[in-house]
Structure formats: structure tokens, C-alpha cells
Design a protein around this motif. Structure first.
Motif, PDB file in Angstrom:
ATOM      1  N   THR A   5       0.801  -1.222   0.000  1.00 29.27           N
ATOM      2  CA  THR A   5       0.000   0.000   0.000  1.00 29.27           C
ATOM      3  C   THR A   5       0.834   1.272   0.000  1.00 29.27           C
ATOM      4  O   THR A   5       0.315   2.338  -0.286  1.00 29.27           O
ATOM      5  N   THR A   6       2.102   1.174   0.330  1.00 34.39           N
ATOM      6  CA  THR A   6       2.920   2.385   0.401  1.00 34.39           C
ATOM      7  C   THR A   6       3.307   2.864  -0.980  1.00 34.39           C
ATOM      8  O   THR A   6       3.365   2.103  -1.946  1.00 34.39           O
ATOM      9  N   ALA A   7       3.595   4.150  -1.084  1.00 37.01           N
ATOM     10  CA  ALA A   7       3.994   4.725  -2.370  1.00 37.01           C
ATOM     11  C   ALA A   7       5.277   4.096  -2.871  1.00 37.01           C
ATOM     12  O   ALA A   7       5.445   3.817  -4.058  1.00 37.01           O
ATOM     13  N   ALA A   8       6.188   3.825  -1.930  1.00 37.71           N
ATOM     14  CA  ALA A   8       7.465   3.236  -2.324  1.00 37.71           C
ATOM     15  C   ALA A   8       7.273   1.859  -2.930  1.00 37.71           C
ATOM     16  O   ALA A   8       7.873   1.517  -3.951  1.00 37.71           O
ATOM     17  N   ALA A   9       6.405   1.059  -2.285  1.00 39.58           N
ATOM     18  CA  ALA A   9       6.145  -0.284  -2.801  1.00 39.58           C
ATOM     19  C   ALA A   9       5.481  -0.220  -4.164  1.00 39.58           C
ATOM     20  O   ALA A   9       5.776  -1.015  -5.061  1.00 39.58           O
ATOM     21  N   THR A  10       4.575   0.733  -4.330  1.00 36.41           N
ATOM     22  CA  THR A  10       3.889   0.886  -5.615  1.00 36.41           C
ATOM     23  C   THR A  10       4.870   1.241  -6.715  1.00 36.41           C
ATOM     24  O   THR A  10       4.833   0.700  -7.823  1.00 36.41           O
ATOM     25  N   LEU A  11       5.799   2.151  -6.411  1.00 38.47           N
ATOM     26  CA  LEU A  11       6.805   2.539  -7.396  1.00 38.47           C
ATOM     27  C   LEU A  11       7.716   1.370  -7.727  1.00 38.47           C
ATOM     28  O   LEU A  11       8.090   1.159  -8.878  1.00 38.47           O
ATOM     29  N   THR A  12       8.077   0.607  -6.680  1.00 38.78           N
ATOM     30  CA  THR A  12       8.950  -0.548  -6.899  1.00 38.78           C
ATOM     31  C   THR A  12       8.279  -1.574  -7.798  1.00 38.78           C
ATOM     32  O   THR A  12       8.885  -2.114  -8.725  1.00 38.78           O
ATOM     33  N   THR A  13       6.991  -1.846  -7.520  1.00 40.38           N
ATOM     34  CA  THR A  13       6.235  -2.786  -8.343  1.00 40.38           C
ATOM     35  C   THR A  13       6.119  -2.286  -9.769  1.00 40.38           C
ATOM     36  O   THR A  13       6.275  -3.037 -10.735  1.00 40.38           O
ATOM     37  N   GLY A  14       5.866  -0.985  -9.916  1.00 36.98           N
ATOM     38  CA  GLY A  14       5.768  -0.400 -11.251  1.00 36.98           C
ATOM     39  C   GLY A  14       7.069  -0.525 -12.017  1.00 36.98           C
ATOM     40  O   GLY A  14       7.076  -0.841 -13.211  1.00 36.98           O
ATOM     41  N   ALA A  15       8.173  -0.319 -11.312  1.00 38.73           N
ATOM     42  CA  ALA A  15       9.480  -0.449 -11.957  1.00 38.73           C
ATOM     43  C   ALA A  15       9.725  -1.877 -12.416  1.00 38.73           C
ATOM     44  O   ALA A  15      10.279  -2.127 -13.485  1.00 38.73           O
ATOM     45  N   ALA A  16       9.288  -2.836 -11.584  1.00 33.49           N
ATOM     46  CA  ALA A  16       9.471  -4.245 -11.944  1.00 33.49           C
ATOM     47  C   ALA A  16       8.676  -4.598 -13.184  1.00 33.49           C
ATOM     48  O   ALA A  16       9.146  -5.315 -14.068  1.00 33.49           O
ATOM     49  N   LEU A  17       7.439  -4.082 -13.284  1.00 28.83           N
ATOM     50  CA  LEU A  17       6.602  -4.353 -14.447  1.00 28.83           C
ATOM     51  C   LEU A  17       7.178  -3.704 -15.698  1.00 28.83           C
ATOM     52  O   LEU A  17       7.138  -4.274 -16.784  1.00 28.83           O
ATOM     53  N   LEU A  18       7.734  -2.503 -15.534  1.00 31.39           N
ATOM     54  CA  LEU A  18       8.374  -1.837 -16.668  1.00 31.39           C
ATOM     55  C   LEU A  18       9.584  -2.629 -17.137  1.00 31.39           C
ATOM     56  O   LEU A  18       9.852  -2.743 -18.336  1.00 31.39           O
ATOM     57  N   ALA A  19      10.302  -3.195 -16.171  1.00 22.94           N
ATOM     58  CA  ALA A  19      11.471  -3.994 -16.523  1.00 22.94           C
ATOM     59  C   ALA A  19      11.056  -5.230 -17.311  1.00 22.94           C
ATOM     60  O   ALA A  19      11.716  -5.622 -18.272  1.00 22.94           O
ATOM     61  N   LEU A  20       9.935  -5.844 -16.909  1.00 20.92           N
ATOM     62  CA  LEU A  20       9.432  -7.005 -17.648  1.00 20.92           C
ATOM     63  C   LEU A  20       9.069  -6.621 -19.069  1.00 20.92           C
ATOM     64  O   LEU A  20       9.353  -7.349 -20.022  1.00 20.92           O
ATOM     65  N   SER A  21       8.446  -5.459 -19.218  1.00 19.27           N
ATOM     66  CA  SER A  21       8.051  -5.001 -20.546  1.00 19.27           C
ATOM     67  C   SER A  21       9.271  -4.748 -21.408  1.00 19.27           C
ATOM     68  O   SER A  21       9.303  -5.079 -22.593  1.00 19.27           O
ATOM     69  N   ALA A  22      10.286  -4.173 -20.794  1.00 18.30           N
ATOM     70  CA  ALA A  22      11.498  -3.869 -21.541  1.00 18.30           C
ATOM     71  C   ALA A  22      12.198  -5.135 -22.001  1.00 18.30           C
ATOM     72  O   ALA A  22      12.895  -5.156 -23.000  1.00 18.30           O
ATOM     73  N   CYS A  23      11.995  -6.228 -21.239  1.00 18.41           N
ATOM     74  CA  CYS A  23      12.648  -7.498 -21.580  1.00 18.41           C
ATOM     75  C   CYS A  23      11.822  -8.335 -22.538  1.00 18.41           C
ATOM     76  O   CYS A  23      12.160  -9.472 -22.826  1.00 18.41           O
ATOM     77  N   GLY A  24      10.696  -7.797 -22.978  1.00 18.82           N
ATOM     78  CA  GLY A  24       9.917  -8.551 -23.960  1.00 18.82           C
ATOM     79  C   GLY A  24       8.488  -8.803 -23.564  1.00 18.82           C
ATOM     80  O   GLY A  24       7.814  -9.619 -24.190  1.00 18.82           O
ATOM     81  N   GLY A  25       7.980  -8.150 -22.509  1.00 20.85           N
ATOM     82  CA  GLY A  25       6.574  -8.271 -22.150  1.00 20.85           C
ATOM     83  C   GLY A  25       6.270  -9.467 -21.287  1.00 20.85           C
ATOM     84  O   GLY A  25       6.948  -9.707 -20.293  1.00 20.85           O
ATOM     85  N   THR A  26       5.273 -10.227 -21.661  1.00 20.73           N
ATOM     86  CA  THR A  26       4.792 -11.350 -20.862  1.00 20.73           C
ATOM     87  C   THR A  26       5.885 -12.403 -20.649  1.00 20.73           C
ATOM     88  O   THR A  26       6.531 -12.830 -21.607  1.00 20.73           O
ATOM     89  N   PRO A  27       6.092 -12.844 -19.400  1.00 23.55           N
ATOM     90  CA  PRO A  27       7.098 -13.868 -19.124  1.00 23.55           C
ATOM     91  C   PRO A  27       6.748 -15.184 -19.812  1.00 23.55           C
ATOM     92  O   PRO A  27       5.585 -15.434 -20.146  1.00 23.55           O
ATOM     93  N   SER A  28       7.716 -16.032 -19.989  1.00 20.15           N
ATOM     94  CA  SER A  28       7.468 -17.327 -20.604  1.00 20.15           C
ATOM     95  C   SER A  28       6.793 -18.265 -19.611  1.00 20.15           C
ATOM     96  O   SER A  28       6.879 -18.082 -18.391  1.00 20.15           O
ATOM     97  N   ALA A  29       6.128 -19.289 -20.125  1.00 21.41           N
ATOM     98  CA  ALA A  29       5.478 -20.280 -19.270  1.00 21.41           C
ATOM     99  C   ALA A  29       6.506 -20.991 -18.398  1.00 21.41           C
ATOM    100  O   ALA A  29       6.252 -21.272 -17.224  1.00 21.41           O
ATOM    101  N   ALA A  30       7.688 -21.244 -18.959  1.00 18.39           N
ATOM    102  CA  ALA A  30       8.738 -21.926 -18.209  1.00 18.39           C
ATOM    103  C   ALA A  30       9.186 -21.101 -17.015  1.00 18.39           C
ATOM    104  O   ALA A  30       9.356 -21.627 -15.904  1.00 18.39           O
TER     105      ALA A  30
END
Length: 246
Positions: A5-30
Motif C-alpha cells: 500500500t505504500t507509495a514506495a512499494a507501488t513505485l517498486t512494483t511499477g518499476a518491476a513491471l516496466l522492466a518485464l516489458s522492456a525485456c519482452g513483455g509477458t514472461p514465458s510459461a517456463a
């Protein structure tokens, strides 16, 4: 998963999702199945609701507590039969209605005596420790043929919503009754649901829904529970001594 719920956690989660997108979007099933297996089998506690059909009768079995089964609450219904169980260490306690007791072999007179009261299982009876080892169950799933198919290069990953939460759904077949794995859509995915899977526990296709990872309370033995052998005597070995599994 703990709600962030904290702003810091939200930013951290957002950064992680952006990193996933930068690496090619949806993770592989494996990757998803590997990470979900790791995070879920290493958890200390969870709740799991299992819904299936036994001989054409809808059956539900829920277990809440330690993933290794050392401290667990269990609730089961099958038709008119219902029971509530507690596993504390190596000892089980059971409270059930007359339909349940008769379903597992007690006669009508004994079933009435047992109805609605807590009973302590016979210590020398294996059925007195009917704990559900969730860690083992999940490990078996991921190592099964169904689990391996979901981790294969042919498996598909879709972004979905499950109970209002962002999830990934992994499937290896388009068949309506195909096994599917639903995991949380974050940097440490955990199992949310397993659909249409037949485990050693159920021996029939069932749906497994998980929640409260690492946040289930610790249970205590019910007060005043009497040995079930005081009513059933030698019948305890039939499974009426406290078994709450299917």
C-alpha cells in the motif's frame, strides 16, 4: 501475497513491471511455472479450497494452515455430510454431523452420539493424522506430466483477471477441460488456482484455489475433546477415528 500500500512499494512494483516489458513483455510459461513453484513450495502457510465431484456428488475440501500439515484446519462437505477437522502436530480432532459419521461406517446410534462434538482420534491409528501436505501436493503437480506441459515452450500465457486481481493463466491446450495454472502477475508469482487437475489426493479432476500465502493463523486443540474410541471402540480403524481427507 501481502498487499502493498505504500507509495514506495507501488513505485517498486511499477518499476518491476516496466522492466518485464522492456525485456519482452509477458514472461514465458517456463519462467512463470519455475518461479511459482519456488515461491509457493517455500511458503510456510496457505489456504487451499478443493472442489470436485466424487461419484457424481459435489465435494469440497478446504485446508488452512501450515503447508507441511503440522498445524491445520480442514473443512469438508459431500452432499449432506460435513465435517471440521484440526491437525495439531501428530494428533487430529474431528467434529462432524450424523450424515458424515454414517458415510464413513458408524451405525445410526453411534452417529447420533458423535454428532456435533469434538473427538480426539486414536493415537495408534494412522488415520489420526490426516494432514494435507500442501508442499508435497504442489511439488507433485509441478513434476507431473501436466505440470511439465505447462512449463513447455508450447504452453501459452495470457494476462487475466482472477477475483479482481491481475494474474497470468498458463495453458498447454485449448480443450475446455484442460489443466490450467493461474499465478499472480508480479515479480514473485504464486499459485492462485490450478484447474482440472487430478492429484493423488482426489483421484478425480478438481479445481484448487489458493490464498493467504504465509498469513494463516495458528490453530489450537479444541477443549474437552474425548477419545473417539470411547464411542466407536474397535471401529476406529475403519477411518472413523478422525480422518478428514477424501
Amino acid at each position: 501475497m501481502t498487499l502493498r500500500t505504500t507509495a514506495a512499494a507501488t513505485l517498486t512494483t511499477g518499476a518491476a513491471l516496466l522492466a518485464l516489458s522492456a525485456c519482452g513483455g509477458t514472461p514465458s510459461a517456463a519462467d512463470l511455472t519455475k518461479d511459482a513453484k519456488s515461491s509457493s513450495t517455500s511458503a510456510k502457510s496457505t489456504s487451499v479450497d478443493i472442489v470436485g465431484s466424487v461419484n457424481g456428488t459435489r465435494t469440497t475440501f478446504s485446508a488452512y494452515g501450515a503447508t507441511n500439515g503440522s498445524n491445520q484446519k480442514q473443512i469438508q462437505t459431500q452432499g449432506k455430510a460435513s465435517s471440521e477437522g484440526l491437525v495439531i502436530g501428530k494428533q487430529a480432532y474431528l467434529k462432524a454431523n450424523t450424515d458424515f459419521w454414517q458415510q464413513i461406517g458408524a451405525n445410526a446410534t453411534d452417529a447420533k452420539k458423535l454428532n456435533g462434538k469434538w473427538w480426539k482420534g486414536a493415537a495408534n491409528d494412522p488415520a489420526s493424522n490426516p494432514a494435507l501436505d500442501v508442499k508435497q501436493m504442489l511439488t507433485e503437480f509441478f513434476e507431473s506430466e501436466d505440470g511439465k506441459k505447462l512449463a513447455s515452450k508450447d504452453a501459452k500465457v495470457a494476462e487475466t483477471k482472477t477475483a479482481g486481481k491481475d494474474t497470468y493463466t498458463i495453458s498447454a491446450s485449448d480443450a475446455k477441460d484442460a489443466v490450467k495454472l493461474v499465478v499472480t502477475r508480479d515479480d514473485k508469482p504464486q499459485v492462485v488456482k490450478i484447474e482440472n487437475y487430478s492429484s493423488k489426493l482426489t483421484n478425480t479432476k478438481a479445481n484448487y484455489t489458493f490464498s493467504k500465502w504465509n498469513s494463516v493463523e495458528t490453530y489450537k486443540a479444541p477443549s474437552g475433546a474425548k477419545p473417539i474410541t470411547s464411542v466407536l471402540g474397535g471401529q476406529s480403524g475403519s477411518g472413523a477415528s478422525g480422518s478428514t481427507g477424501k
